[in-house]
Write a protein that holds these residues in place. Sequence first.
Motif, PDB file in Angstrom:
ATOM      1  N   THR A 136      -7.011   3.285  -4.720  1.00 31.91           N
ATOM      2  CA  THR A 136      -6.378   2.450  -3.697  1.00 31.91           C
ATOM      3  C   THR A 136      -5.608   1.293  -4.323  1.00 31.91           C
ATOM      4  OG1 THR A 136      -8.099   2.996  -2.084  1.00 31.91           O
ATOM      5  CG2 THR A 136      -6.801   1.017  -1.666  1.00 31.91           C
ATOM      6  N   ALA A 190     -10.374   0.400   4.081  1.00 32.35           N
ATOM      7  CA  ALA A 190      -9.703   1.686   3.941  1.00 32.35           C
ATOM      8  C   ALA A 190     -10.722   2.816   4.060  1.00 32.35           C
ATOM      9  CB  ALA A 190      -8.987   1.780   2.592  1.00 32.35           C
ATOM     10  N   GLU A 250     -12.142   5.804   2.237  1.00 33.00           N
ATOM     11  CA  GLU A 250     -12.217   6.286   0.862  1.00 33.00           C
ATOM     12  C   GLU A 250     -12.869   7.660   0.824  1.00 33.00           C
ATOM     13  OE1 GLU A 250     -12.555   1.942  -1.376  1.00 33.00           O
ATOM     14  OE2 GLU A 250     -14.225   3.358  -1.485  1.00 33.00           O
TER      15      GLU A 250
END
Length: 338
Positions: A249, A95, A97
């Motif tokens: 997340t 992901a 971040e």
Amino acid sequence: MNRRSGTALVLAFLCLSLFAVLGSAHAATPIARISQFKGEVLVVSGEQVLKVTREGQPVNDGDYVQTGNGEAHLTFNDGAMMIVRPYTNSLIQEAEEQRGWLLFKTKDWVRRITCQVGNLWFKSGASVKKNYLQSPTAVCGLRGSVSEFGYNNVMTYIREIEGSADLAGPVQRVTEDFFKNLQAEAQSFALQNTVYNKLNDAYNRTVQAEKTGTALDRAEARVGTLEAVTLSIESILTNPNLAPEARETLNGALQKVNSDLKDAQDELSSITGQPKTMETTTPVSTEALTTTTVLWTTTTTTTSLAPTTTTSAGPTTTTTTTSVTTTTTSQVSPTSNP
């Protein structure tokens, strides 16, 4: 409505549809594939528990790879590679971040691999992604290309083969021989891990549902899978060394899984006529030792291991466990495990 307004509305609708399609396609894009495997390997993706039957099987962001008496080799899109050793559970995330404050915020592409029990080998790829190897109690930020990593329900272990790592939490640097001895005890550790057993149980329910095809068995399999994923995320969130952006997340993922679990429990209740969903008041903080039905079982003789960073053979580990008490506010769903 004049022709110009109508044309504008049509164009706006088409643009929104295109964005939705592109977003769905991006979300479904695999981040890795099973490049090689042997023995029993499962991939948990969304609400599905799939047995790996072919090379090239995709692995998406947020998927789990769990092995029984088997091994899985993964190749990521950037060339990074991972070997999931026998009797290991791993969660794979990639992901963007965001960290920092106000005008000083920065964004990084991050790969986080969480080993909830077992051992794995990892080699970084050609991209600029930051790589983290995690357990339920520790985080290792890699500053090199090759590492071996493991967790035995009590302690986290790392062997930096090439490069080094920034360690946060209880982590021991150990030798190659230590990992060999740790792997020899892997089945014993796995069968003491609640998340590992829950996912095995979810796979058994999935197999049963495929055999019978009944609505009840399908609903129970769906609930079982989502309960296992919920337990896993809750366990990882107890790690005090997680970065805020990683915690954010996971909390987002947990919120979605809880919503899906409620829908699944409601569906099951409509079939059985039993009271609806179960609500837990607190997340799981530690893993309780339980014995459940597991798909992959063999007979082994185990010995205690105690960690050491200096000797090359015969390590021993003292394992302490803490049972978890969960308070419920309403009657438990028929598929909930004690």
